[in-house]
Write an enzyme that holds these catalytic residues in place. Sequence first.
Site, PDB file in Angstrom:
ATOM      1  N   GLU A 139     -42.553 -36.335  -5.551  1.00 18.38           N
ATOM      2  CA  GLU A 139     -43.531 -35.262  -5.741  1.00 18.38           C
ATOM      3  C   GLU A 139     -44.679 -35.794  -6.593  1.00 18.38           C
ATOM      4  OE1 GLU A 139     -43.851 -31.168  -8.391  1.00 18.38           O
ATOM      5  OE2 GLU A 139     -41.924 -31.665  -7.483  1.00 18.38           O
ATOM      6  N   GLU A 144     -52.336 -29.077 -11.619  1.00 16.41           N
ATOM      7  CA  GLU A 144     -51.283 -28.168 -12.048  1.00 16.41           C
ATOM      8  C   GLU A 144     -51.555 -27.699 -13.471  1.00 16.41           C
ATOM      9  OE1 GLU A 144     -46.449 -27.836 -11.696  1.00 16.41           O
ATOM     10  OE2 GLU A 144     -47.296 -29.772 -12.298  1.00 16.41           O
TER      11      GLU A 144
END
Length: 314
Positions: A139, A144
């Site tokens: 990932e 974010e």
Amino acid sequence: MASSFCSLLSLLSLSASTVASATYQLDARFSGATFFDNFNFFTGRDPTNGFVTYVTAPFASQWGLTRHPPDGSVYIGVDYMNVLNPYAGVGRYSVRISSKKSWGTGSLVVVDLAHAPGGQCGTWPAMWLLGPNWPWGGEIDIIEGVNSNTKNLMSLHTSPGCVVNSGSWESGSHTTTNCDTSVNYNSGCGVTSGDSRSYGSGFNKAGGGVYATQITPTSVSIWFFPRNSIPSNLQDPATWGAPQANFVGCDVQAHFSNLQLVFDTTFCGDWASAVWPYDASCAPLDRNGCVDFVAKNPAAFAESYWGINYVEVY
């Protein structure tokens, strides 16, 4: 002193070389009216335990959570109209999409965003790359943050055995170096941007910008270019200078494969809820916690949307 200086030059040269010089060919471009043809809509339970209900493509279109503004961009938003019951088990409507195509090492992912969610209390938006059979396919979190964060966090999350170097050739600041999801409460290995234009209201006030992610067998590098400083050549990372995040020291080819591009906005969940009591901007808004605030304050999320000009993958 001369020997130390030469060693420093060698180290800088080695670090810079991790940003590979390559000739890239366009593999995919997603934009405009056909953008959503290239993505699948995820409608399962949120893996991060968010107070969210991910909706289907027809539902999103019918209720205006996805649309095509006149400027040619693509809008992906959330429900900012309805007051909810925080105890009913039905979270705020949102959209999570994953690209139908996937990519591995040797790829360059370029995304031009006119607007991004982030900075709204209760939100947890992300633009990321996800491999199969998590965490074994890896990932890469490109954008974010949670709650009132003002700077972007870029992270890798992997199977055991991926540890990156601290202090690589990059402009951001390493927070952690062990990317293994089974340690440190799955914080992964992260780099925080030093640029307030990289996330949230600062990003949007600057007119958005471009994020570019280069994946080589030995490194993952992430650049952010504000709207007024986007390079003329977005296919040549070797000419861009230091990335914001430069993850070096892990066998990338062994830990990352078949990566799909994901856009989503969830609410509260494992991260945003956990840090809510310690957020000086958000906690005073609702002492009952993150879910209570998200349920009762829909208008707070009018700016929680992605405005995507295009995605290009080389």
